[in-house]
Design an enzyme around this catalytic site. Structure first.
Site, PDB file in Angstrom:
ATOM      1  N   LYS A 183       0.855  -1.289   0.019  1.00  0.00           N
ATOM      2  CA  LYS A 183       0.030  -0.045   0.167  1.00  0.00           C
ATOM      3  C   LYS A 183       0.891   1.385  -0.113  1.00  0.00           C
ATOM      4  O   LYS A 183       2.009   1.201   0.077  1.00  0.00           O
ATOM      5  CB  LYS A 183      -1.040  -0.090   1.202  1.00  0.00           C
ATOM      6  CG  LYS A 183      -1.806  -1.124   1.161  1.00  0.00           C
ATOM      7  CD  LYS A 183      -2.845  -1.216  -0.187  1.00  0.00           C
ATOM      8  CE  LYS A 183      -3.821  -2.418  -0.116  1.00  0.00           C
ATOM      9  NZ  LYS A 183      -3.302  -3.510  -0.087  1.00  0.00           N
TER      10      LYS A 183
HETATM   11  C1  LIG Z   1      -9.827  -3.048  -1.862  1.00  0.00           C
HETATM   12  C2  LIG Z   1      -9.250  -3.850  -0.677  1.00  0.00           C
HETATM   13  N1  LIG Z   1      -9.977  -3.771   0.477  1.00  0.00           N
HETATM   14  C3  LIG Z   1      -9.519  -4.447   1.555  1.00  0.00           C
HETATM   15  C4  LIG Z   1      -8.249  -4.851   1.824  1.00  0.00           C
HETATM   16  C5  LIG Z   1      -7.703  -5.587   2.832  1.00  0.00           C
HETATM   17  O1  LIG Z   1      -6.566  -5.198   3.612  1.00  0.00           O
HETATM   18  P1  LIG Z   1      -5.776  -5.617   4.484  1.00  0.00           P
HETATM   19  O2  LIG Z   1      -4.848  -6.634   3.906  1.00  0.00           O
HETATM   20  O3  LIG Z   1      -4.968  -4.742   5.371  1.00  0.00           O
HETATM   21  O4  LIG Z   1      -6.595  -6.615   5.481  1.00  0.00           O
HETATM   22  C6  LIG Z   1      -7.452  -4.699   0.679  1.00  0.00           C
HETATM   23  C7  LIG Z   1      -5.891  -5.475   0.716  1.00  0.00           C
HETATM   24  O5  LIG Z   1      -5.221  -5.774  -0.122  1.00  0.00           O
HETATM   25  C8  LIG Z   1      -7.786  -4.263  -0.610  1.00  0.00           C
HETATM   26  O6  LIG Z   1      -7.105  -4.251  -1.844  1.00  0.00           O
END
Ligand SMILES: Cc1ncc(COP(=O)(O)O)c(C=O)c1O
Length: 384
Positions: A183
């Site tokens: 990210k």
């Molecule tokens: C659009 C979207 N939502 C939610 C998430 C979930 O994030 P995390 O990996 O921090 O749980 C991601 C992770 O890649 C994502 O791309």
């Protein structure tokens, strides 16, 4: 294969950040503490949202959200299938039904017009996704939420440093950010739940730590009794101070990081606009500022003679990594084996799911890396 492999993403971590993390490791306090409090208040300053609650991941934030709204069997949650699987998994595990909404063919983002016909008496939440660093058309989405009195929750995993009409996204309500290593900033793993709703913030804070209403840091700093009691059953989704320290250092660099991302994206746009068979996503026409989390192209087999998977394979053979954001969730094994009743047609989702590919994009990419990606793609596409 070229000897140095260029990954599709890599975190930028400075010596100063490594030093700061080591200091915390030596400090005697490594779990949730003063660094969490500092990271949360810096994040609120940055986004302009009233409450920021640091968590172990954005997925944790999504879980807490569904719990806070008591989403259960018989409820519906409208969200795209073009998203990360965690949202759909959690809705499914809650017993509710995800109602998949299609997306714009060229931005991969859903719209109020696509969502409105799907609203029923059972709709509890609407969770659209700011995609790849671009902003959703938030005014329309919040107006729709208000019209039907349904909360709109912004999935902002891709949108750290994304602005809509000059304001950081998330300012109008509730947004969930991710700090996974690919990210725009990272804490190793982590997430931030941001909301202007005092009641929701209190609920999320309580649910993130066993439902106690306090955590060990509160007890230490506010003289609370160690014998805190459960006010409601909760989870354990707090962020460590090790991670929060990294987050503070990363957030200080967000403008520098995103400027570099934008420079690379502009070079890609210029290069690929001239080549047939590879089509970048389009940038929304309403006023917004892109955080360039991902640079996504579509591969058109009718022109190239090969599909997206083969394109990715050819780049890999040349030492260039790519990503796939995302394979539509409803096409993945469990969900295609267990379709939800009345599933909608999702032509734009399916079109893109078969063609999209994310190219290398990260702040530490050198000019030569960028030129290498462009030249390799030109070689693959023009010398076919
Ligand atoms: C659009 C979207 N939502 C939610 C998430 C979930 O994030 P995390 O990996 O921090 O749980 C991601 C992770 O890649 C994502 O791309």
């Amino acid at each position: 294969m070229s000897d140095s492999f260029l990954p599709f993403s890599k975190p930028s971590i400075s010596e100063q950040e490594i030093h700061d993390v080591v200091e915390v490791l030596r400090s005697g306090w490594i779990t949730t503490g003063s660094k969490n409090a500092e990271f949360e208040s810096q994040f609120s300053l940055f986004t302009g949202c009233k409450h920021s609650i640091a968590l172990s991941s954005a997925t944790a934030g999504m879980h807490l959200l569904l719990q806070a709204y008591n989403v259960r069997e018989g409820d519906e949650v409208i969200t795209p299938s073009m998203t990360w699987v965690s949202t759909i998994n959690l809705i499914t595990l809650s017993g509710a039904t995800p109602v998949f909404v299609d997306i714009d063919k060229d931005t991969l983002m859903t719209t109020a017009q696509l969502i409105e016909p799907l609203i029923t008496k059972k709709t509890r939440l609407i969770i659209p996704v700011h995609f790849a660093g671009a902003a959703l058309d938030l005014d329309e989405l919040y107006a729709l939420g208000k019209k039907y009195d349904i909360p709109v929750i912004e999935d902002a995993a891709h949108a750290i440093g994304t602005y809509y009409k000059k304001n950081h996204i998330g300012q109008q309500g509730t947004a969930i950010y991710s700090f996974h290593p690919i990210k725009n900033i990272t804490t190793g793993e982590g997430g931030m739940f941001c909301t202007n709703d005092d009641h929701l913030a209190e609920k999320i804070r309580r649910l993130k730590f066993h439902g106690l209403g306090v955590d060990s840091y509160d007890r230490e700093t506010q003289g609370r009794a160690p014998q805190a009691e459960v006010l409601e059953p909760g989870f354990k989704y707090n962020m460590t101070d090790i991670a929060a320290t990294l987050g503070i250092g990363q957030l200080e660099q967000i403008f520098k990081f995103n400027r570099r991302r934008k420079e690379i994206a502009q070079q890609y746009l210029q290069a690929f606009n001239e080549i047939e068979g590879i089509e970048p996503l389009q940038i929304p026409t309403y006023e917004m500022d892109h955080a360039w989390h991902l640079f996504i192209v579509r591969i058109d087999k009718s022109i190239t003679g090969f599909n997206r998977n083969e394109f990715m394979q050819r780049l890999k053979e040349q030492g260039i990594g790519t990503g796939l954001h995302f394979r539509a969730v409803h096409e993945q094994k469990y969900y295609s084996d267990h379709p939800f009743p009345d599933e909608n047609n999702l032509p734009n989702t399916e079109y893109n799911s078969a063609r999209i590919c994310s190219l290398p994009l990260f702040p530490d990419m050198h000019e030569s890396d960028c030129q290498r990606v462009i030249q390799t793609i030109k070689d693959i596409l023009l010398k076919r």
